[in-house]
Design an enzyme around this catalytic site. Structure first.
Site, PDB file in Angstrom:
ATOM      1  N   HIS A   1     -15.323  -4.898  10.581  1.00 25.73           N
ATOM      2  CA  HIS A   1     -14.968  -3.295  10.525  1.00 25.73           C
ATOM      3  C   HIS A   1     -15.573  -2.569  11.187  1.00 25.73           C
ATOM      4  CE1 HIS A   1     -10.140  -3.409   9.557  1.00 25.73           C
ATOM      5  NE2 HIS A   1     -10.488  -3.918   9.743  1.00 25.73           N
TER       6      HIS A   1
ATOM      7  N   ASN B   1       0.963  -0.744  -0.151  1.00 24.92           N
ATOM      8  CA  ASN B   1      -0.111   0.014   0.189  1.00 24.92           C
ATOM      9  C   ASN B   1       1.231   1.123  -0.274  1.00 24.92           C
ATOM     10  OD1 ASN B   1      -2.428   1.581  -0.168  1.00 24.92           O
ATOM     11  ND2 ASN B   1      -3.295   0.357   1.812  1.00 24.92           N
TER      12      ASN B   1
ATOM     13  N   ASP C   1      -7.603  -1.614  17.466  1.00 18.77           N
ATOM     14  CA  ASP C   1      -6.504  -1.550  16.461  1.00 18.77           C
ATOM     15  C   ASP C   1      -5.712  -0.023  17.091  1.00 18.77           C
ATOM     16  OD1 ASP C   1      -4.061  -0.794  14.813  1.00 18.77           O
ATOM     17  OD2 ASP C   1      -5.634  -1.897  13.388  1.00 18.77           O
TER      18      ASP C   1
ATOM     19  N   TRP D   1       6.513   6.817  16.950  1.00 15.59           N
ATOM     20  CA  TRP D   1       7.138   6.191  17.350  1.00 15.59           C
ATOM     21  C   TRP D   1       8.327   6.088  16.299  1.00 15.59           C
ATOM     22  CZ3 TRP D   1       9.037   8.283  21.994  1.00 15.59           C
ATOM     23  CH2 TRP D   1       8.011   8.272  22.079  1.00 15.59           C
TER      24      TRP D   1
ATOM     25  N   HIS E   1      -2.850   0.878  15.899  1.00 14.70           N
ATOM     26  CA  HIS E   1      -1.719   1.509  14.437  1.00 14.70           C
ATOM     27  C   HIS E   1      -0.463   2.302  15.384  1.00 14.70           C
ATOM     28  CE1 HIS E   1      -6.149   1.480  12.963  1.00 14.70           C
ATOM     29  NE2 HIS E   1      -5.281   0.827  11.698  1.00 14.70           N
TER      30      HIS E   1
ATOM     31  N   TYR F   1      -7.351   7.589  12.475  1.00 16.29           N
ATOM     32  CA  TYR F   1      -6.950   6.777  11.639  1.00 16.29           C
ATOM     33  C   TYR F   1      -7.770   5.666  11.637  1.00 16.29           C
ATOM     34  CZ  TYR F   1      -4.093   3.801   8.771  1.00 16.29           C
ATOM     35  OH  TYR F   1      -3.266   2.591   7.636  1.00 16.29           O
TER      36      TYR F   1
ATOM     37  N   ASP G   1      -6.460  -3.357   1.212  1.00 15.15           N
ATOM     38  CA  ASP G   1      -5.131  -3.190   0.122  1.00 15.15           C
ATOM     39  C   ASP G   1      -4.295  -4.715   0.421  1.00 15.15           C
ATOM     40  OD1 ASP G   1      -4.639  -1.922   3.450  1.00 15.15           O
ATOM     41  OD2 ASP G   1      -2.714  -3.191   2.831  1.00 15.15           O
TER      42      ASP G   1
ATOM     43  N   ARG H   1     -14.302  -5.549  15.171  1.00 16.26           N
ATOM     44  CA  ARG H   1     -13.261  -4.499  15.248  1.00 16.26           C
ATOM     45  C   ARG H   1     -13.625  -3.583  15.443  1.00 16.26           C
ATOM     46  NH1 ARG H   1      -7.948  -2.052  12.319  1.00 16.26           N
ATOM     47  NH2 ARG H   1      -9.316  -0.192  11.466  1.00 16.26           N
TER      48      ARG H   1
ATOM     49  N   ARG I   1       0.050 -11.422  12.964  1.00 16.40           N
ATOM     50  CA  ARG I   1      -0.706 -11.252  12.552  1.00 16.40           C
ATOM     51  C   ARG I   1      -0.282 -10.581  10.687  1.00 16.40           C
ATOM     52  NH1 ARG I   1      -5.085  -8.451  12.226  1.00 16.40           N
ATOM     53  NH2 ARG I   1      -3.795  -6.632  11.128  1.00 16.40           N
TER      54      ARG I   1
ATOM     55  N   HIS J   1      -3.368  -9.947   8.814  1.00 16.28           N
ATOM     56  CA  HIS J   1      -4.298  -9.356   8.112  1.00 16.28           C
ATOM     57  C   HIS J   1      -4.622  -9.147   7.493  1.00 16.28           C
ATOM     58  CE1 HIS J   1      -2.305  -4.598   5.666  1.00 16.28           C
ATOM     59  NE2 HIS J   1      -3.558  -4.607   6.928  1.00 16.28           N
TER      60      HIS J   1
ATOM     61  N   GLU K   1      -4.278  -4.486  19.375  1.00 20.09           N
ATOM     62  CA  GLU K   1      -3.679  -4.580  18.086  1.00 20.09           C
ATOM     63  C   GLU K   1      -3.076  -3.386  17.865  1.00 20.09           C
ATOM     64  OE1 GLU K   1      -5.717  -5.954  14.462  1.00 20.09           O
ATOM     65  OE2 GLU K   1      -4.520  -4.319  13.589  1.00 20.09           O
TER      66      GLU K   1
ATOM     67  N   GLU L   1       0.938  -7.011  11.782  1.00 23.49           N
ATOM     68  CA  GLU L   1       0.414  -6.606   9.830  1.00 23.49           C
ATOM     69  C   GLU L   1       1.792  -5.954   8.894  1.00 23.49           C
ATOM     70  OE1 GLU L   1      -2.892  -3.953  10.643  1.00 23.49           O
ATOM     71  OE2 GLU L   1      -1.484  -2.472   9.879  1.00 23.49           O
TER      72      GLU L   1
ATOM     73  N   GLU M   1      -8.611 -11.202   9.579  1.00 22.01           N
ATOM     74  CA  GLU M   1      -9.426 -10.094   9.315  1.00 22.01           C
ATOM     75  C   GLU M   1      -9.930 -10.315   8.113  1.00 22.01           C
ATOM     76  OE1 GLU M   1      -6.510  -6.884   8.991  1.00 22.01           O
ATOM     77  OE2 GLU M   1      -8.087  -5.177   8.827  1.00 22.01           O
TER      78      GLU M   1
END
Ligand code: CS2
Ligand code: MG
Length: 402
Positions: free
Chosen positions: A122, A37, A210, A402, A212, A159, A316, A147, A283, A312, A236, A262, A339
């Protein structure tokens, strides 16, 4: 049998996909997903310029040997571009092997270990009321696991919370869009979302969330602890995982199960996480983690250490990857969850496939091979459109995550 041709096909039926198609002198063909992606053309070039020329004349039955040749032979090991390219070749060779044997790939992997592959969908929305309405739709469709992602009051966008529902797509602009993040607002709001979901849907629906990669280990420990009353199936990507030992700190503070992987592309990205039992679900998935051959190695290591799979399966990852993932999911002993974000009708039409959803489970294709193909004429009608994943900043402008 010899490989006579290999083509890389880039198409955008509502989002970009990169697909490798391999042909042989005996008429068998195989397909592999190579979509990364936001970096699609890098993998296209890697395959077209560096891999395809080495495939011509090769024996397609030598799956392991070809994997080792592409991995060790390149000298430059690992990385998402390299591993997605190797994965595409690997998937296509398993597809060919299945067709030659006249068996679906899961039969070559040892056959079924279960009747169906449990998936999660989701449910996301700007407000908690929107989220609850979405959860209701998934329950109605038969999903057993959902989720949950909600907009955070005071933040313009979050996000994982898209405008579209079934087909949510985070890559939205050629030059990345930017979003503002506040850990404080997030941590104080999320538990109230899960309280409302449990109040309305009871204790049995499996719930996931999640993060992220937005937190530090100690912040993730606090989130996990505050979510314990709602017994999630997993939390997650609580922190970025370059520093695998960072997960020790999370583990010391919470019994909320942890899923990660993922963005992983080799077994070395997760060997410490698995061997120290710092996670509960791995994942990684077929397309980004070196194909069926390498992902099976990761899942086998995980099986020794009480870690289950949780691959995952966002939009995408093309239907080719999903087909391949389901053959692994149905056969391995330590499957956890898969997922399943549905593809749009245009995507499904470009990639005719034999897997199907029923009653909360996905069922792998029963045709020989992977049971999926690409309609190249239709694919040609959808030219590539640049699209990137968004960049995240703190309220003071610092680039975050991070
Ligand atoms: C997400 C994805 O599905 C997930 O768990 O994290 O939306 C992910 O961000 C995208 O697939 C990235 O390409
Ligand atoms: Mg994720």
């Amino acid at each position: 049998m010899r490989i006579t041709a290999a083509r890389v096909i880039v198409t955008c039926p509502d989002r970009n996909f990169v697909t490798l198609k391999i042909e042989t002198d005996e008429g068998f063909t195989g397909v592999g997903d190579a979509t990364l992606n936001g970096r699609e053309l890098a993998v296209e070039s890697y395959l077209r310029d560096h891999v395809v020329p080495t495939l011509i004349g090769r024996d397609p039955s030598r799956i392991e040997d070809t994997w080792q040749y592409l991995y060790k032979g390149a000298y430059w090991r690992r990385g998402p571009v390299t591993m997605s390219a190797i994965s595409a070749v690997d998937q296509a060779l398993w597809d060919i092997k299945g067709k030659v044997a006249g068996l679906p790939v899961y039969q070559l992997l040892g056959g079924r270990s279960r009747d169906g592959v449990t998936v999660y969908g989701h449910a996301n929305g700007e407000t908690v009321d929107d989220v609850l309405a979405e959860v209701g739709k998934y329950v109605e469709m038969g999903y057993r696991a959902v989720r949950i992602q909600s907009g955070i009051p005071g933040l313009a966008t979050t996000y994982g919370v898209g405008k579209d529902k079934l087909f949510y797509e985070p890559a939205d602009a050629a030059i990345p869009s930017e979003a503002v993040w506040s850990t404080g607002r997030y941590l104080s709001f999320v538990p109230s979302v899960f309280q409302r979901v449990r109040d309305e849907f009871g204790p049995h629906l499996r719930l996931l969330h999640d993060v992220h990669h937005r937190l530090t280990p100690i912040e993730a420990g606090r989130l996990g602890k505050s979510l314990e009353p709602f017994h999630l199936t997993w939390m997650e990507d609580p922190v970025p995982a370059e520093l695998q030992e960072g997960f020790r700190l999370i583990r010391q503070h919470t019994t909320t199960p942890i899923a990660v992987g993922e963005v992983f592309n080799t077994i070395w990205d997760c060997q410490q996480l698995i061997q120290e039992q710092l996670i509960d679900y791995i994942r990684a998935t077929v397309v980004h983690a070196g194909g069926i051959t390498h992902l099976r190695r990761i899942f086998d290591l995980a099986a020794l250490h009480h870690v289950r799979s949780g691959s995952h399966g966002a939009t995408d990852l093309s239907p080719v990857c999903m087909s391949a993932a389901l053959h692994l999911d149905i056969s391995i002993p330590n499957f956890g969850l898969q997922e399943y974000m549905r593809h749009t009708e245009a995507t499904d039409a470009v990639f005719p496939h034999g897997y199907h959803f029923a009653d909360g489970y996905l069922h792998p294709a029963e045709q020989p091979g992977l049971g999926v193909d690409i309609d190249e004429e239709l694919a040609a009608q959808y030219p590539y459109r640049p699209a990137s994943l968004p960049v995240n900043r703190l309220e003071d402008g610092t680039v975050h995550s991070w």
